[in-house]
Design an enzyme around this catalytic site. Sequence first.
Site, short mmCIF file in Angstrom:
data_model
loop_
_atom_site.label_atom_id
_atom_site.label_comp_id
_atom_site.label_asym_id
_atom_site.label_seq_id
_atom_site.Cartn_x
_atom_site.Cartn_y
_atom_site.Cartn_z
N HIS A 126 0.83 -1.20 0.00
CA HIS A 126 0.00 0.00 0.00
C HIS A 126 0.87 1.26 0.00
O HIS A 126 0.63 2.21 -0.75
CB HIS A 126 -0.92 -0.04 1.23
CG HIS A 126 -1.84 1.13 1.35
ND1 HIS A 126 -3.10 1.13 0.83
CD2 HIS A 126 -1.65 2.35 1.91
CE1 HIS A 126 -3.66 2.32 1.07
NE2 HIS A 126 -2.80 3.07 1.73
N GLU A 127 1.92 1.27 0.82
CA GLU A 127 2.79 2.46 0.90
C GLU A 127 3.60 2.63 -0.38
O GLU A 127 3.78 3.75 -0.86
CB GLU A 127 3.71 2.38 2.12
CG GLU A 127 2.97 2.51 3.44
CD GLU A 127 2.07 3.74 3.48
OE1 GLU A 127 2.53 4.85 3.21
OE2 GLU A 127 0.87 3.58 3.78
ZN LIG Z 1 -2.79 5.03 2.25
#
Ligand SMILES: [Zn+2]
Length: 262
Positions: A126-127
């Site tokens: 996600h990052e």
């Molecule tokens: Zn996020």
Amino acid sequence: MRNGLIVVFSLLCFLSAGCARAPVTGRPQLILVSQGEELALGLSAYREILKKERISHDPRLNAMLERVGWRIARAARRPDYKWEFHLIDNDKVANAFCLPGGKVFVYTGILKYTRDEDGLAVVVGHEVAHALARHGAERMSMALLAQMGEAAAEAALRLQSPQAIKAFSVAYGLAANVGLLLPYSRAQEFEADYIGLILMARACYDPESALVFWQRMLRANKEGFRPVFLSTHPTDRARIQRLRQLMPKARRIFLSSCGGSY
Ligand SMILES: [Zn+2]
């Protein structure tokens, strides 16, 4: 107000020659920061973090982060990025972020929420997705534009003025520990979830783990635990529902990349 600004800037973006597009979704973005300026700001933030924070030397946890990090990095298909993965020894901070160009920082405090390698792959994926889609640069551009107009914002960025440096650390969630929080927009969160799922699937991590992780975060939120990560990543039922909608596509990629062996 903020949504109004986003609509106006998106329209400007359609008309402008310098309009960027996010990977995977193709969403048009208005980004005033060049890759070079962004990398330079990222590099000074990177040095600052390494100077201030205590790096963990736990061999087992570092090996896990390296393993997850490189699998996700290979799936990102950006050989121009200089990938690095750092584990910060601080159990009180549940946070993680990726600086421009692929420098990933994970605080040990988030490991109680990720629990295992699959959970960590959700957060790292996600990052990394936020970084690939240049969401920080987009947020900085919005913040500076709203404060000072386009010409002044571009000058502030070029000169790396104090306003630009502050906008950078807020936009990237680096200032979260001193209470300067700016949640990502819904559109950016949805996009990072989407790209993150694709990265996980290509890296042969079961994308269903993302549902398990975000449901755990939702429960933590309800029980009154507010890790920093939740302040910048608002989690509710709508998020879980959108993840479910993306799951068939992610599963198809997972099965075609990894066969039945995982
Ligand atoms: Zn996020």
